[in-house]
Enzyme design. Structure first.
Site, PDB file in Angstrom:
ATOM      1  N   ASP A  67       0.835  -1.188   0.000  1.00  0.00           N
ATOM      2  CA  ASP A  67       0.000   0.000   0.000  1.00  0.00           C
ATOM      3  C   ASP A  67       0.880   1.252   0.000  1.00  0.00           C
ATOM      4  OD1 ASP A  67      -2.034   1.782   0.176  1.00  0.00           O
ATOM      5  OD2 ASP A  67      -3.051   0.792   1.844  1.00  0.00           O
ATOM      6  N   ASP A  68       0.806   2.017  -1.064  1.00  0.00           N
ATOM      7  CA  ASP A  68       1.560   3.279  -1.185  1.00  0.00           C
ATOM      8  C   ASP A  68       3.072   3.077  -1.292  1.00  0.00           C
ATOM      9  OD1 ASP A  68      -0.982   4.271  -0.834  1.00  0.00           O
ATOM     10  OD2 ASP A  68      -0.518   5.543   0.890  1.00  0.00           O
ATOM     11  N   CYS A  86      -6.114   4.060  -3.424  1.00  0.00           N
ATOM     12  CA  CYS A  86      -6.320   2.667  -2.992  1.00  0.00           C
ATOM     13  C   CYS A  86      -7.526   1.958  -3.598  1.00  0.00           C
ATOM     14  CB  CYS A  86      -6.469   2.628  -1.465  1.00  0.00           C
ATOM     15  SG  CYS A  86      -5.022   3.164  -0.572  1.00  0.00           S
ATOM     16  N   ARG A 113      -7.489  -1.111  -6.428  1.00  0.00           N
ATOM     17  CA  ARG A 113      -7.781  -2.497  -6.040  1.00  0.00           C
ATOM     18  C   ARG A 113      -8.945  -3.071  -6.849  1.00  0.00           C
ATOM     19  NH1 ARG A 113      -5.125  -3.007  -0.689  1.00  0.00           N
ATOM     20  NH2 ARG A 113      -3.781  -1.170  -0.826  1.00  0.00           N
ATOM     21  N   LYS A 160      -5.360  -5.844   3.707  1.00  0.00           N
ATOM     22  CA  LYS A 160      -6.312  -4.757   3.488  1.00  0.00           C
ATOM     23  C   LYS A 160      -7.190  -5.044   2.269  1.00  0.00           C
ATOM     24  CE  LYS A 160      -6.173   0.065   1.960  1.00  0.00           C
ATOM     25  NZ  LYS A 160      -5.408   1.318   1.960  1.00  0.00           N
ATOM     26  N   HIS A 207     -10.500  -3.042   1.319  1.00  0.00           N
ATOM     27  CA  HIS A 207     -10.833  -1.688   0.832  1.00  0.00           C
ATOM     28  C   HIS A 207     -11.703  -1.662  -0.425  1.00  0.00           C
ATOM     29  CE1 HIS A 207      -9.306   2.736   1.228  1.00  0.00           C
ATOM     30  NE2 HIS A 207     -10.584   2.571   1.534  1.00  0.00           N
ATOM     31  N   SER A 254      -8.370   1.460   5.009  1.00  0.00           N
ATOM     32  CA  SER A 254      -6.997   1.904   5.270  1.00  0.00           C
ATOM     33  C   SER A 254      -6.668   1.955   6.754  1.00  0.00           C
ATOM     34  CB  SER A 254      -6.766   3.297   4.654  1.00  0.00           C
ATOM     35  OG  SER A 254      -6.882   3.220   3.265  1.00  0.00           O
ATOM     36  N   HIS A 314       1.495   2.297   3.903  1.00  0.00           N
ATOM     37  CA  HIS A 314       0.562   3.426   4.064  1.00  0.00           C
ATOM     38  C   HIS A 314       0.745   3.982   5.474  1.00  0.00           C
ATOM     39  CE1 HIS A 314      -3.335   5.452   4.412  1.00  0.00           C
ATOM     40  NE2 HIS A 314      -3.610   5.186   3.145  1.00  0.00           N
ATOM     41  N   ASP A 345      -0.234  -0.673  -4.806  1.00  0.00           N
ATOM     42  CA  ASP A 345      -1.543  -0.191  -5.278  1.00  0.00           C
ATOM     43  C   ASP A 345      -1.477   1.202  -5.894  1.00  0.00           C
ATOM     44  OD1 ASP A 345      -1.183   1.241  -2.877  1.00  0.00           O
ATOM     45  OD2 ASP A 345      -3.321   1.230  -2.424  1.00  0.00           O
ATOM     46  N   ASN A 346      -0.455   1.964  -5.537  1.00  0.00           N
ATOM     47  CA  ASN A 346      -0.271   3.319  -6.108  1.00  0.00           C
ATOM     48  C   ASN A 346       1.078   3.839  -5.619  1.00  0.00           C
ATOM     49  OD1 ASN A 346      -2.749   3.833  -3.796  1.00  0.00           O
ATOM     50  ND2 ASN A 346      -0.814   4.882  -3.444  1.00  0.00           N
ATOM     51  N   LYS A 379       1.415   9.466  -5.240  1.00  0.00           N
ATOM     52  CA  LYS A 379       0.025   9.053  -5.020  1.00  0.00           C
ATOM     53  C   LYS A 379      -0.965  10.187  -5.302  1.00  0.00           C
ATOM     54  CE  LYS A 379      -2.973   7.493  -1.217  1.00  0.00           C
ATOM     55  NZ  LYS A 379      -3.005   6.880   0.129  1.00  0.00           N
TER      56      LYS A 379
END
Ligand code: MG
Length: 472
Positions: free
Chosen positions: A38-39, A78, A82, A135, A137, A160, A239, A291-292, A312
């Protein structure tokens, strides 16, 4: 009699291997593991150039597998990202991107619609065991959790790790900069840990969550080694807020962000080691990606996009190009792939490798990358559309990228309406520094036409699901 045997034996010999082959193929459907961060930014792994975060297991994975240098997520935040990974569709099609709300929140009343078909549901055609760890989301209400989308089980946080924040969502940006202790208290984030539909811990102890996810993944692989499985391991970190276990705090020169990544890397090592020890490596494909891009608003608590512009929330390369490794000693030819790929392509690729069918009754946006993985062909992906916050901002065709509008980095909720489109040759200009629109009018026209056609192509998509609240 002898004559008959002489006639029959070759026939039997001819038939036998064919039958065995069919049986063997049935048994050897490949296992799939997706490890999703994540991130995590393009410049955050040592194998992607980071000088002070040591990720030896991911580096080894890259050497043994394929390192992809031009791999994209379909949205720079996010939830939409996803949704695209799971469905192979731009999130505008599934209603999972919005002009009003970036992602799903604890008060969101919707999620990924049941009509959408996920990777797990596609693999269920072949009776795969399926699990989500980490996660999700894509909706925290029971009808939107992983079990409603083809997964047998779920263990993780539903949205998150900064949500349910004790002092509200945004004030802590300032506190983070003046009061790092605030970010180190798990009680400031009342996010639940769930097992299937039940909350089993609240607040989730995020200091041990990375290790617990990895351990769960190892256990899952051991327990499901006898039948094909699909494991989706979506780490909640890096994240913000950042947490690592005692063993890893202080382990990197990069600070807490680096410590977090080194703990994720340690888990990747355990997973690959398990696959090798169980003799599953030759028949398993592991995808590691993010994811980003990095959340740069959080200074050193956010990651690095390396040479890429912004991060992001933006449709610059730093927002959507992510560090990606495919690994699979029996299926993936080692090397560096500089062609384009996307998380949009994962469902097609896995379906192809498993002999399953992707949905035929809707518009799909992905390609089958299996020939690239095997080293027998080139990537069929030559274009990519950059969506963010429910709007189409840019298109890439070959090396050319045309921006028609932009999110402003850092305060990315602001849209910058461009007076003129900006054109970058991003294979020669990786950092999107040099706008060459004035010198390339024909290229601008061609890409503008692609933008217009794609806008028309998504008309009639599922309405915005992110702006629906529980109380509505
Ligand atoms: Mg993210």
């Amino acid at each position: 009699m002898n004559r008959l045997l002489i006639f029959l034996i070759p026939l039997m010999v001819m038939c036998q291997p064919a039958n065995e082959e069919v049986a063997t193929n049935e048994q050897q459907l490949p296992n799939f593991v997706i490890i999703f961060c994540d991130d995590l930014g393009y410049g955050d792994l040592s194998s992607f150039g980071n000088p002070t975060i040591m990720t030896p297991h991911l580096d080894q994975m890259a050497v043994e597998g394929q390192k992809w240098t031009q791999f994209y997520v379909a949205d720079p935040v996010c939830t939409p990202s996803r949704a695209a990974l799971m469905t192979g569709r731009y999130p505008i099609r599934s209603g999972m991107t919005s002009k009003k709300r970036a992602v799903l929140f604890p008060d969101s009343g919707s999620g990924l619609q049941s009509e959408e078909v996920t990777i797990a549901e596609v693999l269920k055609q072949k009776d795969y065991a399926t699990a989500t760890i980490g996660k999700w989301h894509l909706g925290h209400l029971p009808q939107y959790l992983p079990m409603a989308q083809g997964f047998d089980s779920y263990y993780g946080i539903p949205y998150s790790n900064d949500m349910d924040a004790a002092r509200g969502m945004w004030p802590y940006i300032h506190e983070h900069k003046t009061d790092p202790a605030f970010l180190s208290e798990i009680k400031n984030y009342n996010v639940p840990l769930m097992e299937n539909e039940a909350i089993i811990e609240r607040p989730a102890d995020q200091t041990t969550i990375t290790r617990r996810y990895s351990d769960r993944a190892v256990d899952y692989i051991k327990e499901h080694q006898d039948k094909p499985f699909f494991l989706y391991l979506a780490h909640s970190l890096p994240h913000i807020p950042l947490f690592a276990s005692d063993e890893f705090v202080g382990s990197s020169k990069r600070g807490l962000y680096g410590d977090v990544l080194q703990e994720i890397d340690d888990g990747v090592g355990k997973i690959l080691k398990t696959l090798k020890e169980l003799n599953l490596a030759e028949n398993t494909i592991v995808l590691f990606t993010s994811d980003n891009g990095p959340w740069k608003a959080f200074d050193t608590h956010g990651g690095s996009a390396g040479p890429l512009r912004a991060g992001k929330g933006t449709t610059f390369e730093g927002g959507q190009r992510v560090p990606t490794i495919f690994w699979g000693p029996g299926n993936v030819k080692p090397g560096v792939v500089t062609e384009m790929g996307s998380t949009l392509d994962v469902i097609h690729t896995f379906a192809s490798l498993a002999g399953a069918q992707i949905p035929q009754d809707r518009k799909m946006d992905g390609y089958d990358l299996s020939a690239v993985l095997k080293g027998t062909g080139k990537s069929p992906r030559n274009s990519f559309y950059y969506w963010a916050f429910g709007e189409l901002h840019a298109v890439r065709s070959g090396p050319w990228k045309l921006h028609v509008q932009q999110r402003v980095p850092i305060t990315y909720n602001l849209i910058k309406e461009l007076e003129q489109p900006e054109l970058y040759q991003i294979e020669a200009d990786i950092s999107e520094h040099y706008d060459v629109a004035g010198a390339q009018e024909e290229v601008v026209k061609k890409l503008q036409k692609m933008i217009d056609a794609h806008q028309l192509d998504v008309v009639g998509s599922t309405p915005d699901q992110l702006d629906i609240r529980i109380k509505d």
